[in-house]
Design a protein around this motif. Structure first.
Motif, PDB file in Angstrom:
ATOM      1  N   MET A  27       0.824  -1.208   0.000  1.00  0.00           N
ATOM      2  CA  MET A  27       0.000   0.000   0.000  1.00  0.00           C
ATOM      3  C   MET A  27       0.862   1.263   0.000  1.00  0.00           C
ATOM      4  N   ARG A  28       1.991   1.216   0.669  1.00  0.00           N
ATOM      5  CA  ARG A  28       2.913   2.345   0.633  1.00  0.00           C
ATOM      6  C   ARG A  28       3.475   2.521  -0.779  1.00  0.00           C
ATOM      7  N   ALA A  29       3.754   1.413  -1.436  1.00  0.00           N
ATOM      8  CA  ALA A  29       4.251   1.487  -2.810  1.00  0.00           C
ATOM      9  C   ALA A  29       3.211   2.106  -3.740  1.00  0.00           C
ATOM     10  N   VAL A  30       1.940   1.759  -3.534  1.00  0.00           N
ATOM     11  CA  VAL A  30       0.854   2.365  -4.316  1.00  0.00           C
ATOM     12  C   VAL A  30       0.901   3.881  -4.185  1.00  0.00           C
ATOM     13  N   GLN A  31       1.050   4.360  -2.965  1.00  0.00           N
ATOM     14  CA  GLN A  31       1.070   5.797  -2.700  1.00  0.00           C
ATOM     15  C   GLN A  31       2.281   6.465  -3.327  1.00  0.00           C
ATOM     16  N   LEU A  32       3.454   5.845  -3.196  1.00  0.00           N
ATOM     17  CA  LEU A  32       4.678   6.443  -3.725  1.00  0.00           C
ATOM     18  C   LEU A  32       4.628   6.565  -5.240  1.00  0.00           C
ATOM     19  N   ILE A  33       4.113   5.546  -5.898  1.00  0.00           N
ATOM     20  CA  ILE A  33       4.013   5.589  -7.360  1.00  0.00           C
ATOM     21  C   ILE A  33       3.039   6.670  -7.791  1.00  0.00           C
ATOM     22  N   ALA A  34       1.892   6.745  -7.102  1.00  0.00           N
ATOM     23  CA  ALA A  34       0.895   7.758  -7.455  1.00  0.00           C
ATOM     24  C   ALA A  34       1.425   9.162  -7.210  1.00  0.00           C
ATOM     25  N   MET A  35       2.090   9.370  -6.085  1.00  0.00           N
ATOM     26  CA  MET A  35       2.611  10.700  -5.757  1.00  0.00           C
ATOM     27  C   MET A  35       3.661  11.170  -6.747  1.00  0.00           C
ATOM     28  N   SER A  36       4.389  10.252  -7.328  1.00  0.00           N
ATOM     29  CA  SER A  36       5.431  10.616  -8.303  1.00  0.00           C
ATOM     30  C   SER A  36       4.893  10.738  -9.714  1.00  0.00           C
ATOM     31  N   GLY A  37       3.587  10.531  -9.881  1.00  0.00           N
ATOM     32  CA  GLY A  37       3.025  10.551 -11.227  1.00  0.00           C
ATOM     33  C   GLY A  37       3.552   9.420 -12.087  1.00  0.00           C
ATOM     34  N   GLY A  38       3.911   8.316 -11.455  1.00  0.00           N
ATOM     35  CA  GLY A  38       4.397   7.161 -12.195  1.00  0.00           C
ATOM     36  C   GLY A  38       5.838   7.270 -12.649  1.00  0.00           C
ATOM     37  N   ARG A  39       6.571   8.252 -12.149  1.00  0.00           N
ATOM     38  CA  ARG A  39       7.928   8.498 -12.645  1.00  0.00           C
ATOM     39  C   ARG A  39       9.015   7.882 -11.760  1.00  0.00           C
ATOM     40  N   ARG A  40       8.648   7.404 -10.589  1.00  0.00           N
ATOM     41  CA  ARG A  40       9.666   6.872  -9.673  1.00  0.00           C
ATOM     42  C   ARG A  40      10.015   5.446 -10.072  1.00  0.00           C
ATOM     43  N   PRO A  41      11.287   5.131 -10.284  1.00  0.00           N
ATOM     44  CA  PRO A  41      11.681   3.769 -10.684  1.00  0.00           C
ATOM     45  C   PRO A  41      11.287   2.735  -9.635  1.00  0.00           C
ATOM     46  N   LEU A  42      10.958   1.531 -10.104  1.00  0.00           N
ATOM     47  CA  LEU A  42      10.551   0.465  -9.195  1.00  0.00           C
ATOM     48  C   LEU A  42      11.648   0.158  -8.193  1.00  0.00           C
ATOM     49  N   ARG A  43      12.886   0.248  -8.617  1.00  0.00           N
ATOM     50  CA  ARG A  43      14.000  -0.024  -7.707  1.00  0.00           C
ATOM     51  C   ARG A  43      13.941   0.896  -6.493  1.00  0.00           C
ATOM     52  N   GLU A  44      13.687   2.175  -6.733  1.00  0.00           N
ATOM     53  CA  GLU A  44      13.618   3.140  -5.626  1.00  0.00           C
ATOM     54  C   GLU A  44      12.397   2.888  -4.749  1.00  0.00           C
ATOM     55  N   VAL A  45      11.283   2.542  -5.370  1.00  0.00           N
ATOM     56  CA  VAL A  45      10.067   2.261  -4.603  1.00  0.00           C
ATOM     57  C   VAL A  45      10.285   1.052  -3.700  1.00  0.00           C
ATOM     58  N   ALA A  46      10.889  -0.001  -4.249  1.00  0.00           N
ATOM     59  CA  ALA A  46      11.143  -1.216  -3.464  1.00  0.00           C
ATOM     60  C   ALA A  46      12.042  -0.916  -2.270  1.00  0.00           C
ATOM     61  N   GLN A  47      13.085  -0.115  -2.493  1.00  0.00           N
ATOM     62  CA  GLN A  47      13.983   0.251  -1.394  1.00  0.00           C
ATOM     63  C   GLN A  47      13.249   1.048  -0.329  1.00  0.00           C
ATOM     64  N   ALA A  48      12.364   1.947  -0.769  1.00  0.00           N
ATOM     65  CA  ALA A  48      11.650   2.811   0.170  1.00  0.00           C
ATOM     66  C   ALA A  48      10.695   2.028   1.061  1.00  0.00           C
ATOM     67  N   VAL A  49      10.145   0.919   0.560  1.00  0.00           N
ATOM     68  CA  VAL A  49       9.182   0.140   1.355  1.00  0.00           C
ATOM     69  C   VAL A  49       9.822  -1.088   1.992  1.00  0.00           C
ATOM     70  N   GLY A  50      11.106  -1.281   1.756  1.00  0.00           N
ATOM     71  CA  GLY A  50      11.828  -2.354   2.420  1.00  0.00           C
ATOM     72  C   GLY A  50      11.615  -3.743   1.849  1.00  0.00           C
ATOM     73  N   LEU A  51      11.348  -3.835   0.556  1.00  0.00           N
ATOM     74  CA  LEU A  51      11.178  -5.128  -0.101  1.00  0.00           C
ATOM     75  C   LEU A  51      12.096  -5.224  -1.316  1.00  0.00           C
ATOM     76  N   GLY A  52      12.418  -6.458  -1.710  1.00  0.00           N
ATOM     77  CA  GLY A  52      13.101  -6.647  -2.971  1.00  0.00           C
ATOM     78  C   GLY A  52      12.140  -6.389  -4.119  1.00  0.00           C
ATOM     79  N   GLU A  53      12.674  -6.085  -5.292  1.00  0.00           N
ATOM     80  CA  GLU A  53      11.810  -5.768  -6.433  1.00  0.00           C
ATOM     81  C   GLU A  53      10.874  -6.927  -6.778  1.00  0.00           C
ATOM     82  N   ARG A  54      11.394  -8.132  -6.787  1.00  0.00           N
ATOM     83  CA  ARG A  54      10.572  -9.284  -7.160  1.00  0.00           C
ATOM     84  C   ARG A  54       9.453  -9.509  -6.148  1.00  0.00           C
ATOM     85  N   ARG A  55       9.780  -9.401  -4.859  1.00  0.00           N
ATOM     86  CA  ARG A  55       8.756  -9.596  -3.826  1.00  0.00           C
ATOM     87  C   ARG A  55       7.704  -8.494  -3.911  1.00  0.00           C
ATOM     88  N   LEU A  56       8.129  -7.261  -4.154  1.00  0.00           N
ATOM     89  CA  LEU A  56       7.181  -6.164  -4.283  1.00  0.00           C
ATOM     90  C   LEU A  56       6.231  -6.419  -5.444  1.00  0.00           C
TER      91      LEU A  56
END
Length: 297
Positions: A189-218
């Motif tokens: 749910m935090r990842a949902v918010q981060l992606i929306a707040m960035s207008g879809g411009r934030r790389p998945l790698r950064e989102v995964a790091q921000a929520v404390g998950l690996g990219e594949r698990r996210l």
């Protein structure tokens, strides 16, 4: 600018559109077709909004409503003639899974019903299934609620007024809420918010790091909770940011709009619009202006 078909109209509602407006200025339905009802406190973490829709079309007339995707899961309770999509008849009561594709819905005769828009992560709690299991489909609610969907629709139909109908609906949804929030994955749910707040411009790698998950698990938990991949959610976020920009400028500089919106170039913007809306940006803008004018009338 291309002229839209006489019997086709747009429907789009973004998260920040005011509830009293109910839909964006692109929508072409008559004023008063939709009405919002407050969401009861216990449901607000799971339900974004509840809308009543009511419209009667002249005998023999059909309207094609192009519904642009917002990635939400919806519950729909039809008390009139159920809309149909892609020549398939709609169900009287159904759960509509998350999608990143437009839907062309055929409206005929009398439209009368309630629509419940779920928040990301709410499908598992209210439907008993991960959002990924119904993504891109419309499922009769009886299949998910073991026959209770049609029963709830009948109780709603017996109520004397709209407020009573919504009250019965909310009470039924509240009874389905689990104890605690075990069905909701906080990191997703935090990842949902981060992606929306960035207008879809934030790389998945950064989102995964921000929520404390690996990219594949996210990617796994995101799809389960939302019904879409993080990439699809990002594409929708970029599209919606672009639509917001178009609302402010009727004669945009397309190349600048594309770069400012996180698209590689103007061709990328055009391709994404066609994939997500079924229209080019120019066609969308023409129909948005047409819909806005009709709504104002």
């Amino acid at each position: 600018m291309p002229t839209p078909p006489k019997n086709e109209r747009l429907y789009l509602r973004l998260d920040d559109d005011p509830l009293h407006g109910l839909h964006g200025p692109e929508a072409g339905m008559p004023a008063g077709t939709l009405r919002a009802f407050p969401v009861a406190e216990p449901l607000r973490m799971h339900v974004a909004h509840i809308l009543l829709y009511r419209e009667t079309l002249p005998e023999g007339r059909e309207v094609l409503e192009r519904v642009l995707p917002d990635g939400a899961v919806r519950l729909v309770f039809n008390l009139g003639d159920a809309p149909s999509a892609d020549e398939n008849a709609g169900h009287a009561v159904e759960a509509i899974g998350a999608s990143a594709a437009p839907a062309l819905v055929r409206l005929r005769r009398k439209m009368d019903g309630l629509s419940v828009t779920l928040r990301p992560g709410a499908a598992a709690a209210l439907l008993g299934r991960p959002a990924s299991e119904i993504a891109g489909t419309a499922v009769h609610l009886d299949e998910l609620w073991r026959g209770r969907g049609a029963e709830l629709l009948e109780r709603i139909a017996l109520q004397p007024d709209d407020a009573s109908r919504v009250s019965v609906l909310c009470a039924a949804l509240q009874r389905r809420l689990p104890d605690g929030d075990g069905a909701v994955h906080a990191a997703a749910m935090r990842a949902v918010q981060l992606i929306a707040m960035s207008g879809g411009r934030r790389p998945l790698r950064e989102v995964a790091q921000a929520v404390g998950l690996g990219e594949r698990r996210l990617q796994q938990v995101f799809r389960q909770q939302v019904g879409l991949s993080p990439r699809a959610w990002s594409r929708l976020a970029r599209l919606h940011a672009c639509v917001r920009a178009l609302r402010l400028q009727r004669e945009p500089a397309w190349a600048s709009l594309a770069l400012d919106g996180g698209f590689y170039d103007q061709s990328h913007l055009i391709n994404e619009f066609q994939a997500l809306c079924g229209l080019t940006p120019t066609e969308f803008l023409g129909r948005a202006i047409s819909g806005s004018s009709k709504t104002a009338d």
